[in-house]
Design an enzyme around this catalytic site. Structure first.
Site, PDB file in Angstrom:
ATOM      1  N   LYS A 171      35.503 -64.822  32.324  1.00  0.00           N
ATOM      2  CA  LYS A 171      35.470 -64.697  33.916  1.00  0.00           C
ATOM      3  C   LYS A 171      36.754 -65.250  34.326  1.00  0.00           C
ATOM      4  CE  LYS A 171      34.483 -66.799  37.556  1.00  0.00           C
ATOM      5  NZ  LYS A 171      35.136 -66.063  38.584  1.00  0.00           N
ATOM      6  N   GLU A 174      38.485 -64.737  40.918  1.00  0.00           N
ATOM      7  CA  GLU A 174      37.991 -63.785  41.749  1.00  0.00           C
ATOM      8  C   GLU A 174      39.322 -63.403  42.430  1.00  0.00           C
ATOM      9  OE1 GLU A 174      34.717 -62.564  44.676  1.00  0.00           O
ATOM     10  OE2 GLU A 174      35.494 -64.554  44.919  1.00  0.00           O
ATOM     11  N   GLY A 224      39.670 -75.453  35.912  1.00  0.00           N
ATOM     12  CA  GLY A 224      39.850 -75.398  37.072  1.00  0.00           C
ATOM     13  C   GLY A 224      39.444 -76.671  37.818  1.00  0.00           C
ATOM     14  N   GLY A 225      39.014 -76.776  39.122  1.00  0.00           N
ATOM     15  CA  GLY A 225      38.811 -77.975  39.906  1.00  0.00           C
ATOM     16  C   GLY A 225      37.829 -78.951  39.234  1.00  0.00           C
ATOM     17  N   THR A 228      34.036 -78.322  40.654  1.00  0.00           N
ATOM     18  CA  THR A 228      33.661 -77.099  39.870  1.00  0.00           C
ATOM     19  C   THR A 228      33.412 -77.769  38.409  1.00  0.00           C
ATOM     20  OG1 THR A 228      35.023 -75.866  40.970  1.00  0.00           O
ATOM     21  CG2 THR A 228      33.612 -74.882  39.168  1.00  0.00           C
ATOM     22  N   GLY A 229      34.134 -78.484  37.670  1.00  0.00           N
ATOM     23  CA  GLY A 229      33.684 -78.855  36.430  1.00  0.00           C
ATOM     24  C   GLY A 229      32.591 -79.924  36.316  1.00  0.00           C
ATOM     25  N   GLU A 246      39.225 -78.504  31.271  1.00  0.00           N
ATOM     26  CA  GLU A 246      40.641 -78.630  31.874  1.00  0.00           C
ATOM     27  C   GLU A 246      40.562 -78.788  33.274  1.00  0.00           C
ATOM     28  OE1 GLU A 246      43.136 -79.488  29.933  1.00  0.00           O
ATOM     29  OE2 GLU A 246      42.452 -78.977  28.141  1.00  0.00           O
ATOM     30  N   CYS A 280      48.739 -77.772  37.494  1.00  0.00           N
ATOM     31  CA  CYS A 280      47.690 -79.172  37.721  1.00  0.00           C
ATOM     32  C   CYS A 280      48.455 -80.132  37.183  1.00  0.00           C
ATOM     33  CB  CYS A 280      46.735 -78.569  36.191  1.00  0.00           C
ATOM     34  SG  CYS A 280      47.354 -77.899  34.823  1.00  0.00           S
ATOM     35  N   GLU A 381      44.204 -84.560  44.730  1.00  0.00           N
ATOM     36  CA  GLU A 381      45.059 -83.344  44.300  1.00  0.00           C
ATOM     37  C   GLU A 381      44.948 -82.523  45.583  1.00  0.00           C
ATOM     38  OE1 GLU A 381      43.452 -80.480  41.535  1.00  0.00           O
ATOM     39  OE2 GLU A 381      45.164 -80.560  40.422  1.00  0.00           O
TER      40      GLU A 381
HETATM   41  P1  NAP Z   1      38.116 -73.800  40.797  1.00  0.00           P
HETATM   42  O1  NAP Z   1      37.983 -73.458  42.062  1.00  0.00           O
HETATM   43  O2  NAP Z   1      37.116 -74.873  39.972  1.00  0.00           O
HETATM   44  O3  NAP Z   1      37.818 -72.323  40.324  1.00  0.00           O
HETATM   45  C1  NAP Z   1      38.050 -72.140  38.606  1.00  0.00           C
HETATM   46  C2  NAP Z   1      36.994 -71.137  38.131  1.00  0.00           C
HETATM   47  O4  NAP Z   1      35.759 -71.514  38.330  1.00  0.00           O
HETATM   48  C3  NAP Z   1      37.145 -69.769  39.070  1.00  0.00           C
HETATM   49  O5  NAP Z   1      37.095 -68.638  38.139  1.00  0.00           O
HETATM   50  C4  NAP Z   1      36.046 -69.875  39.771  1.00  0.00           C
HETATM   51  O6  NAP Z   1      35.536 -68.847  40.281  1.00  0.00           O
HETATM   52  C5  NAP Z   1      35.007 -70.558  38.908  1.00  0.00           C
HETATM   53  N1  NAP Z   1      33.727 -70.929  39.569  1.00  0.00           N
HETATM   54  C6  NAP Z   1      33.964 -71.634  40.640  1.00  0.00           C
HETATM   55  N2  NAP Z   1      32.569 -72.207  40.973  1.00  0.00           N
HETATM   56  C7  NAP Z   1      31.575 -72.034  39.545  1.00  0.00           C
HETATM   57  C8  NAP Z   1      30.630 -72.472  39.225  1.00  0.00           C
HETATM   58  N3  NAP Z   1      29.596 -73.321  40.161  1.00  0.00           N
HETATM   59  N4  NAP Z   1      30.280 -72.219  38.130  1.00  0.00           N
HETATM   60  C9  NAP Z   1      31.417 -71.657  37.169  1.00  0.00           C
HETATM   61  N5  NAP Z   1      32.398 -71.167  37.498  1.00  0.00           N
HETATM   62  C10 NAP Z   1      33.118 -71.672  38.959  1.00  0.00           C
HETATM   63  O7  NAP Z   1      39.444 -74.067  40.698  1.00  0.00           O
HETATM   64  P2  NAP Z   1      40.941 -72.999  41.226  1.00  0.00           P
HETATM   65  O8  NAP Z   1      40.932 -73.419  42.504  1.00  0.00           O
HETATM   66  O9  NAP Z   1      40.758 -71.560  40.560  1.00  0.00           O
HETATM   67  O10 NAP Z   1      41.994 -73.772  40.277  1.00  0.00           O
HETATM   68  C11 NAP Z   1      42.768 -74.815  40.581  1.00  0.00           C
HETATM   69  C12 NAP Z   1      42.361 -76.101  40.135  1.00  0.00           C
HETATM   70  O11 NAP Z   1      42.547 -75.966  38.572  1.00  0.00           O
HETATM   71  C13 NAP Z   1      42.997 -77.302  40.165  1.00  0.00           C
HETATM   72  O12 NAP Z   1      42.395 -78.469  40.151  1.00  0.00           O
HETATM   73  C14 NAP Z   1      44.092 -77.550  38.968  1.00  0.00           C
HETATM   74  O13 NAP Z   1      44.458 -78.733  38.628  1.00  0.00           O
HETATM   75  C15 NAP Z   1      43.077 -77.068  37.890  1.00  0.00           C
HETATM   76  N6  NAP Z   1      43.718 -76.584  36.669  1.00  0.00           N
HETATM   77  C16 NAP Z   1      43.968 -77.315  35.449  1.00  0.00           C
HETATM   78  C17 NAP Z   1      44.585 -76.957  34.498  1.00  0.00           C
HETATM   79  C18 NAP Z   1      44.661 -77.926  33.358  1.00  0.00           C
HETATM   80  O14 NAP Z   1      45.049 -77.406  32.196  1.00  0.00           O
HETATM   81  N7  NAP Z   1      44.006 -78.895  33.272  1.00  0.00           N
HETATM   82  C19 NAP Z   1      45.116 -75.784  34.479  1.00  0.00           C
HETATM   83  C20 NAP Z   1      45.233 -75.070  35.537  1.00  0.00           C
HETATM   84  C21 NAP Z   1      44.643 -75.453  36.805  1.00  0.00           C
HETATM   85  P3  NAP Z   1      36.159 -67.882  41.702  1.00  0.00           P
HETATM   86  O15 NAP Z   1      37.172 -68.852  42.096  1.00  0.00           O
HETATM   87  O16 NAP Z   1      36.406 -66.819  41.080  1.00  0.00           O
HETATM   88  O17 NAP Z   1      34.913 -68.081  42.544  1.00  0.00           O
END
Ligand code: NAP
Length: 494
Positions: A171, A174, A224-225, A228-229, A246, A280, A381
Site C-alpha cells: 500500500k 495515497e 511513515g510518521g 501512525t506507527g 521506520e 526523514c 518533526e
Molecule cells: P504517514 O502519514 O504516517 O503515512 C505513511 C503511510 O501510512 C501512508 O501510506 C498512509 O496512508 C498510511 N497510513 C496512515 N494511517 C494509517 C493507519 N491507521 N494504518 C495503516 N497505515 C496508515 O506518513 P507520511 O506523511 O506519508 O510520511 C512522512 C513521515 O514518514 C515522516 O514522519 C518521516 O520522518 C517518515 N519517514 C521515515 C523514514 C525512515 O526511514 N525512518 C523514511 C521516510 C519517511 P495515506 O497517507 O495514503 O492515507
C-alpha cells in the site's frame, strides 16, 4: 488499478482518488480507491499463495534471479518511472532519476544477498546430534509506504520480501501511487506467481488499518510518521504481528569549531533543505559551537535565502514544493508556534510569493536562531524546510543536546579531531551517524532508528532478516530413551 491475485481490477465499490501536482494543482491521474472487500481479497490471495508454497518453495537462487530481473526491468523503464515519481511528488526530474537509480541498487543488493548461504549448523556439543539453524520466509506481509521517497521506501521492503519468499500486499501513500503501480507491473512481467505481489490503493485510515489488524497477516513493515506507527503497533498487538517500523526523525547536525567550516556549512544547507526538508533524516537541528556560531549562521541564512525553488520541469530549480496543502498548513503552524515560543526567525518562515508558485505548495527555506531543547520546534518533526539553531560550549554539551530527543534516526558531526569524532559518534544515540559528511547511504549498510524512530532495520543484511523466521532443527542421529521419568513395570509402583 488494483492488483489482486494476478489480475488488475477497479475498486469493487467504484471508489476513485485524484492525484494532483504539488507544483500547480493540475490533475495528474485518477486511481481506484480500494474497498474493504478488495483488501480482504488481497490478503486472502497473499495468504493462499504463501500457504500453497507456490513461491516460498522456490530456491533462494531462483528468487534472487527474479529480483535481479526486476532490477533489469526497473533500469529499462527508469525514465518512465522517474517521470511518474516527479509528477506525484513535485520533485525535480533529476532527483527522481537519482531515486530510481537507488531503487535499482536496492533490488540488486537483495538479489545478491539472496545468493549468500543463510542457514548453518551449530555445535551443541553432542556427537549424535545435528543442530541446524534454517531461515524461512515470515509469511504474509503488509508493506506500507510514505510519499517523500515513494518507490525507494517501498523498494526497501518489496525486494527483501521477494528474496525471502514472502507474499505481500503493498500500500503506497495515497498521494504518490503511480510508481508503485509500475513496480507491480514489472514484478508481474518478471514472472512472480499470482497472489505473491498484491497492490491496494486507498487511505491509510481505512485500508491501512485493515492491512495491519487482519489476523492472516504475519508482518507489517511500515515507513511513515510516529503517530501512525503507534496506531499500527496497537492494532498489530491483538495478533502479535511482527513489526518493522521506520518512523520520524529530528536529527542533530553538530559543528565543532575545529571543523572544515565551509564544507560543514554547505552540508548543513543540503542536509536541512534538500527536497524542502521532506526527508526523514533531514539535519534540521543545527548544533553549533559558540565561537563559530555567528559566522556559520550568517552564511547559512545567506545560502538559504538564495535557494531556487521550482517544479518538476524547472531545470534551474534546486528544490521543489511541499507535498500537499494540508502539509503546507502544518509547516506554517509549526513555524508560527516556533515564533510564539521565542525562536528568532532569520529567513523564510512563509510561502513563496513568486507568481509561478501561486498554485503550488511552496514554503521558503527557514532558519530559526536562539533555540533550545525545551522548544517544540526543536523537539518535533516539521517535515518541512525549517532549521533550528542551538549553541554549545563543550563536547559533553554537544552530545547531550544531540541526544535530547525522543527520536534516534540519524545525526551528523563535523570536526578535524579524529578522536573527538570517534567519541561523539559513539555517544550519539542515533541509527546512522555521519562524520564530516551528511546524508549519504548505501543499500549494503543497515538503516533504521534508535528510540521512537522505529523498530528493526532496513537494508544491509538485517533488512532481509526482517522477512525471515529462524528455525532450529535438532536431529538425533542415534535415537535413545530420554530416561528422565522412571519407567515402572506394570504394578511395580504403589
Ligand atoms: P504517514 O502519514 O504516517 O503515512 C505513511 C503511510 O501510512 C501512508 O501510506 C498512509 O496512508 C498510511 N497510513 C496512515 N494511517 C494509517 C493507519 N491507521 N494504518 C495503516 N497505515 C496508515 O506518513 P507520511 O506523511 O506519508 O510520511 C512522512 C513521515 O514518514 C515522516 O514522519 C518521516 O520522518 C517518515 N519517514 C521515515 C523514514 C525512515 O526511514 N525512518 C523514511 C521516510 C519517511 P495515506 O497517507 O495514503 O492515507
Amino acid at each position: 488499478m488494483l492488483y489482486i491475485n494476478g489480475s488488475w481490477r477497479d475498486s469493487s465499490n467504484g471508489g476513485k482518488h485524484e492525484i494532483r501536482s504539488p507544483h500547480d494543482g493540475a490533475l495528474i491521474a485518477s486511481v481506484p480507491q480500494a474497498s474493504i472487500d478488495d483488501v480482504n481479497d488481497a490478503i486472502a490471495a497473499a495468504r493462499a499463495s504463501f500457504d500453497s508454497g507456490v513461491f516460498s518453495s522456490w530456491s533462494w537462487s531462483k528468487r534472487s534471479a527474479l529480483v535481479s530481473t526486476i532490477a533489469d526491468l526497473l533500469e529499462r523503464d527508469a525514465a518512465i518511472i522517474a517521470k511518474k515519481e516527479s509528477d506525484d511528488t513535485g520533485k525535480r526530474i533529476i532527483e527522481a532519476e537519482y531515486d530510481v537509480a537507488d531503487v535499482v541498487a536496492t533490488f540488486r543488493h537483495f538479489a545478491k544477498l539472496g545468493l549468500k548461504e543463510q542457514d548453518h549448523t551449530v555445535d551443541v556439543g553432542l556427537a549424535n546430534v545435528t543442530s541446524q539453524i534454517v531461515h524461512e520466509p515470515i509469511g504474509v506481509c503488509s508493506l506500507i509506504g510514505p510519499w517523500n521517497y515513494p518507490l525507494l521506501q517501498i523498494a526497501w521492503k518489496v525486494a527483501p520480501a521477494l528474496v525471502a519468499g514472502c507474499s505481500f500486499i503493498l500500500k503506497p501513500s495515497e498521494l504518490t501511487p503511480q510508481s508503485a503501480i509500475h513496480l507491480i507491473k514489472l514484478i508481474e512481467e518478471a514472472g512472480a506467481p499470482a497472489g505473491v505481489a498484491n497492490l491496494i490503493l486507498g487511505p491509510g485510515s481505512v485500508v491501512g488499518n485493515a492491512l495491519t489488524t487482519d489476523p492472516r497477516v504475519d508482518l507489517v513493515s511500515f515507513t511513515g510518521g510516529l503517530t501512525t506507527g503507534k496506531t499500527i503497533m496497537v492494532g498489530a498487538a491483538a495478533t502479535v504481528k511482527k513489526l518493522a517500523l521506520e518512523l520520524g526523525g529530528k536529527n542533530p547536525h553538530i559543528i565543532f569549531a575545529d571543523a572544515d567550516i565551509d564544507a560543514a556549512i554547505d552540508n548543513a544547507v543540503t542536509g536541512a533543505f534538500l527536497h524542502s526538508g521532506q526527508v526523514c533524516s533531514a539535519g534540521t537541528r543545527l548544533i553549533v559551537e559558540r565561537s563559530i556560531h555567528d559566522r556559520v549562521v550568517k552564511e547559512i541564512v545567506r545560502r538559504a535565502g538564495q535557494i531556487r525553488m521550482g517544479g518538476p520541469s524547472d531545470l534551474s530549480a534546486e528544490t521543489g514544493p511541499l507535498i500537499s496543502e494540508s502539509h503546507l498548513k502544518g509547516v506554517e503552524s509549526y513555524v508560527a508556534a516556533g515564533v510564539a515560543e521565542g525562536a528568532k526567525l532569520l529567513v523564510g518562515g512563509k510561502r513563496s510569493q513568486l507568481p509561478e508558485h501561486a498554485r503550488g505548495w511552496y514554503f521558503l527555506p527557514t532558519v530559526f536562531d536562539e533555540c533550545n531543547t525545551s522548544m517544540h520546534c526543536v523537539q518535533e518533526e516539521s517535515f518541512g524546510p525549517v532549521m533550528t539553531v542551538e549553541i554549545f560550549d563543550t563536547e559533553a554539551q554537544a552530545i547531550a543536546i544531540g541526544n535530547d530527543t525522543i527520536f534516534g534516526l540519524s545525526g551528523g558531526l563535523w570536526t578535524g579531531d579524529s578522536l573527538k569524532a570517534a567519541r561523539v559518534a559513539s555517544a550519539l544515540r542515533h541509527g546512522t551517524v555521519w562524520v564530516n559528511d551528511y546524508g549519504p547511504y548505501r543499500p549494503q549498510a543497515e538503516w533504521g532508528g534508535y528510540k521512537q524512530s522505529g523498530i528493526g532495520r532496513e537494508l544491509g543484511s538485517h533488512g532481509l532478516g526482517e522477512y525471515l523466521e529462524i528455525k532450529h532443527i535438532w536431529t538425533n542421529n542415534s535415537p535413545s530413551k530420554s530416561g528422565w521419568f522412571h519407567d515402572f513395570a506394570e504394578g511395580e509402583r504403589q
